[in-house]
Write an enzyme that holds these catalytic residues in place. Structure first.
Site, PDB file in Angstrom:
ATOM      1  N   HIS A   7      54.664  21.258  -3.856  1.00 51.76           N
ATOM      2  CA  HIS A   7      53.865  22.205  -2.701  1.00 51.76           C
ATOM      3  C   HIS A   7      52.564  22.418  -3.410  1.00 51.76           C
ATOM      4  CE1 HIS A   7      55.397  26.248  -5.033  1.00 51.76           C
ATOM      5  NE2 HIS A   7      54.218  25.667  -5.239  1.00 51.76           N
ATOM      6  N   ASN A  32      57.951  21.084  -6.751  1.00 52.65           N
ATOM      7  CA  ASN A  32      58.391  20.412  -5.419  1.00 52.65           C
ATOM      8  C   ASN A  32      57.196  19.664  -4.797  1.00 52.65           C
ATOM      9  OD1 ASN A  32      57.077  22.636  -4.329  1.00 52.65           O
ATOM     10  ND2 ASN A  32      59.206  23.315  -3.339  1.00 52.65           N
ATOM     11  N   GLU A  65      55.364  24.375   1.413  1.00 54.94           N
ATOM     12  CA  GLU A  65      56.574  23.685   0.945  1.00 54.94           C
ATOM     13  C   GLU A  65      56.904  22.385   1.521  1.00 54.94           C
ATOM     14  OE1 GLU A  65      57.515  25.114  -1.590  1.00 54.94           O
ATOM     15  OE2 GLU A  65      57.893  27.045  -1.529  1.00 54.94           O
ATOM     16  N   ASP A  75      46.971  32.345  -1.389  1.00 56.22           N
ATOM     17  CA  ASP A  75      48.168  32.848  -0.752  1.00 56.22           C
ATOM     18  C   ASP A  75      48.612  34.296  -1.210  1.00 56.22           C
ATOM     19  OD1 ASP A  75      48.612  31.875  -3.368  1.00 56.22           O
ATOM     20  OD2 ASP A  75      49.809  30.009  -2.564  1.00 56.22           O
TER      21      ASP A  75
END
Ligand code: F6R
Length: 250
Positions: free
Chosen positions: A142, A140, A147, A71
């Protein structure tokens, strides 16, 4: 074909890095022209330091390796010191003999994000697919910047960062405050990542314990993107004791 995630629990984050770097080094020794997927963030830093040591000390060669990063922040130029291009050059690429033109990091200032993402996928295909993709995990759950809620078949695309990701990345390790963290990123999709022949996810510290428990022991669900790796045929998690602390099985 479906698999079960293999789990290795190490005593320390240094041991996680040692194991991960040895797996990557073995792959490169066996397949000098391997296509390797890479991650940024705090977690892989020690692994990259160890790979640079193996290059310097033991002559591990990266000259024929191709790399693809997960990313990049949208809006950050590769020269920005918080861009992932900058991170990779600084932590790894400049310390090894990988050819700069064989390192693929999405361009966060591309004129057309869709074209940039499609070109990234095309380059992965042209490289013959990814032999091993190194991953981290967000608090979380991800993976890359997929996400919670990201579809299992998602491809490389422009995404929104979750508020919890913005908070995690503005805790002083990278950005100084939440206002400085970009709101968007270009990210390989879950479908893109799942096509790699082998996946290696690293996690260290108690902050990752809930996400690791959810990914390994929860039902596969888009609520925890990393749990969608459960059906990958060759996926290993290497974690330290703290990151394993909420697992029932460890
Ligand atoms: C980075 C990436 C992210 C990180 C994750 C964990 O390229 O794709 O998914 O792996 O946010 O980050 P750290 O390692 O900083 O805790």
């Amino acid at each position: 074909m479906s698999g079960t995630i293999k789990l290795e629990v190490c005593e320390s984050s240094a041991d996680v890095a040692l194991k991960a770097s040895e797996i990557i080094a073995s792959l490169i020794r066996a397949t000098p022209d391997a296509a390797i997927g890479l991650a940024t963030g705090s977690t892989p830093e020690q692994t990259y330091a160890r790979l640079a040591d193996l290059h310097r000390g033991e002559g591990l060669r990266f000259a024929r390796v191709t790399s693809f990063n997960l990313d990049e922040y949208w809006g950050l130029d590769g020269d920005h010191n918080q861009s992932y291009r900058y991170f990779m050059d600084d932590r790894l690429f400049r310390k090894i003999d990988i050819r700069p033109w064989n390192t693929h990091v999405l361009n966060g200032t591309a004129a057309n994000p869709d074209l940039e993402c499609r070109a990234f996928e095309t380059k992965i295909l042209a490289a013959g697919g990814i032999d091993l993709w190194l991953l981290g995990i967000g608090t979380n759950g991800h993976i890359a910047f997929n996400e919670p809620g990201s579809p299992v078949d998602s491809r490389t695309r422009l995404v929104n960062l979750a508020p919890s990701t913005i908070a995690a990345n503005s805790d002083g390790r990278f950005f100084k405050d939440a206002a400085s963290v970009p709101r968007f990123a270009l990210s390989a999709g879950i479908g893109t990542i799942r096509e790699a022949r082998r996946l290696l996810l690293l996690a260290t510290g108690s902050g990752k314990a809930d996400a690791i428990a959810q990914a390994l022991e929860g039902p596969p669900s888009t609520d925890c993107p990393a749990s969608l790796l459960q059906s990958h045929p060759d996926c290993t998690f290497i974690v330290d004791r703290e990151a394993a602390s909420r697992l029932e099985s460890a």
